[in-house]
Scaffold this active site. Structure first.
Site, PDB file in Angstrom:
ATOM      1  N   GLY A   9       0.792  -1.230   0.000  1.00  0.00           N
ATOM      2  CA  GLY A   9       0.000   0.000   0.000  1.00  0.00           C
ATOM      3  C   GLY A   9       0.821   1.276   0.000  1.00  0.00           C
ATOM      4  N   SER A  11       0.973   3.549  -2.505  1.00  0.00           N
ATOM      5  CA  SER A  11       0.546   4.568  -3.470  1.00  0.00           C
ATOM      6  C   SER A  11       0.309   5.926  -2.821  1.00  0.00           C
ATOM      7  CB  SER A  11      -0.716   4.114  -4.213  1.00  0.00           C
ATOM      8  OG  SER A  11      -1.782   3.945  -3.307  1.00  0.00           O
ATOM      9  N   SER A  12       0.002   5.931  -1.534  1.00  0.00           N
ATOM     10  CA  SER A  12      -0.247   7.196  -0.832  1.00  0.00           C
ATOM     11  C   SER A  12      -0.109   6.980   0.674  1.00  0.00           C
ATOM     12  CB  SER A  12      -1.649   7.724  -1.155  1.00  0.00           C
ATOM     13  OG  SER A  12      -2.635   6.829  -0.665  1.00  0.00           O
ATOM     14  N   GLY A  13      -0.281   8.052   1.410  1.00  0.00           N
ATOM     15  CA  GLY A  13      -0.390   7.987   2.866  1.00  0.00           C
ATOM     16  C   GLY A  13       0.791   7.401   3.593  1.00  0.00           C
ATOM     17  N   ASP A  51      -1.641  -6.514  -5.729  1.00  0.00           N
ATOM     18  CA  ASP A  51      -3.041  -6.410  -5.316  1.00  0.00           C
ATOM     19  C   ASP A  51      -3.249  -7.506  -4.286  1.00  0.00           C
ATOM     20  OD1 ASP A  51      -5.778  -6.542  -4.937  1.00  0.00           O
ATOM     21  OD2 ASP A  51      -6.273  -6.532  -7.068  1.00  0.00           O
ATOM     22  N   SER A 125      -2.386  -1.127  12.203  1.00  0.00           N
ATOM     23  CA  SER A 125      -3.725  -1.205  12.766  1.00  0.00           C
ATOM     24  C   SER A 125      -4.242   0.200  13.058  1.00  0.00           C
ATOM     25  CB  SER A 125      -3.712  -2.064  14.028  1.00  0.00           C
ATOM     26  OG  SER A 125      -5.024  -2.290  14.495  1.00  0.00           O
ATOM     27  N   TYR A 139     -14.612  -0.838   9.330  1.00  0.00           N
ATOM     28  CA  TYR A 139     -13.161  -0.664   9.362  1.00  0.00           C
ATOM     29  C   TYR A 139     -12.612  -1.138  10.709  1.00  0.00           C
ATOM     30  CZ  TYR A 139      -8.613   1.647   9.132  1.00  0.00           C
ATOM     31  OH  TYR A 139      -7.264   1.933   9.139  1.00  0.00           O
ATOM     32  N   ALA A 141     -13.869  -3.335  12.717  1.00  0.00           N
ATOM     33  CA  ALA A 141     -13.964  -4.793  12.800  1.00  0.00           C
ATOM     34  C   ALA A 141     -12.802  -5.458  12.065  1.00  0.00           C
ATOM     35  CB  ALA A 141     -15.293  -5.275  12.227  1.00  0.00           C
ATOM     36  N   LYS A 143      -9.813  -4.164  11.567  1.00  0.00           N
ATOM     37  CA  LYS A 143      -8.574  -3.907  12.311  1.00  0.00           C
ATOM     38  C   LYS A 143      -8.536  -4.718  13.607  1.00  0.00           C
ATOM     39  CE  LYS A 143      -6.540  -1.360   9.346  1.00  0.00           C
ATOM     40  NZ  LYS A 143      -5.307  -1.824   8.686  1.00  0.00           N
TER      41      LYS A 143
END
Length: 187
Positions: A9, A11-13, A51, A125, A139, A141, A143
């Site tokens: 993950g 691509s961002s953040g 993916d 998390s 969300y 649930a 995590k």
């Protein structure tokens, strides 16, 4: 000592920021994203398509990455809406990514760590896993499930000198909200 690190993950953040920081610190970072074109400008050692909802994609990325010292399970999606709001397909999509995707990734990278008798796994998390709130129930649930799996993994993998760490984050300034699906509850 430099580590060989795969991060899902990116691509961002958080994933993108983590890849940048760890690369700047001299680690061999393998950044992954569902859409690899989003990684083009990322200054890392390797960029791979991944993916986590697709078994073939996970296996291909694991083969391309080879053995790693560190796995960061960061990829995730969210739903913003009441528990009753989304249809079953939306709920399955979030669990497919946040829970089953994480399990697929673990299964792909753990054999190499076991063979080398060592490694680190970081499971990203959220504080909502411990205390959910309105509009983030699905969300939360996913995590909470990630946390439960991670706690079991910590014990199961200890004999192999593989450490598991749950990284509990609160609100973070990122683009994660732009990737969130907003579900309007009828009524």
């Amino acid at each position: 000592m430099a580590k060989r690190i795969v991060i899902t993950g990116c691509s961002s953040g958080i994933g993108r920021a983590l890849a940048t920081e760890l690369s700047a610190r001299g680690h061999w970072v393998i950044a992954t994203a569902r859409r690899p074109q989003t990684l083009a400008d990322l200054d890392v050692a390797e960029r791979l398509a991944l993916d986590i909802t697709d078994e073939e994609s996970v296996q291909a990325a694991a083969a391309a990455a080879g053995d790693v010292d560190v796995l960061v399970n960061n990829a995730g999606v969210s739903i913003w809406g009441a528990v009753e709001g989304p249809g079953q397909d939306e709920v399955q999509r979030i669990f497919e990514t946040n829970v089953f995707g994480m399990l697929r990734t673990l299964r792909a990278f753990l054999p190499g760590m076991r063979a080398h008798r060592g490694g680190d796994i970081f499971q990203v998390s959220s504080t909502v896993a411990k205390r959910s709130s309105a509009l983030v129930g699905h969300y939360a649930a996913t995590k909470a499930a990630l946390d439960a799996y991670s706690e079991a993994l910590r014990i199961e993998l200890a004999p192999f000198d593989i450490r598991v760490c749950i990284v509990v984050l609160g609100a973070v300034a990122s683009d994660f909200g732009h990737n969130r699906r907003d579900i309007v509850t009828p009524g």
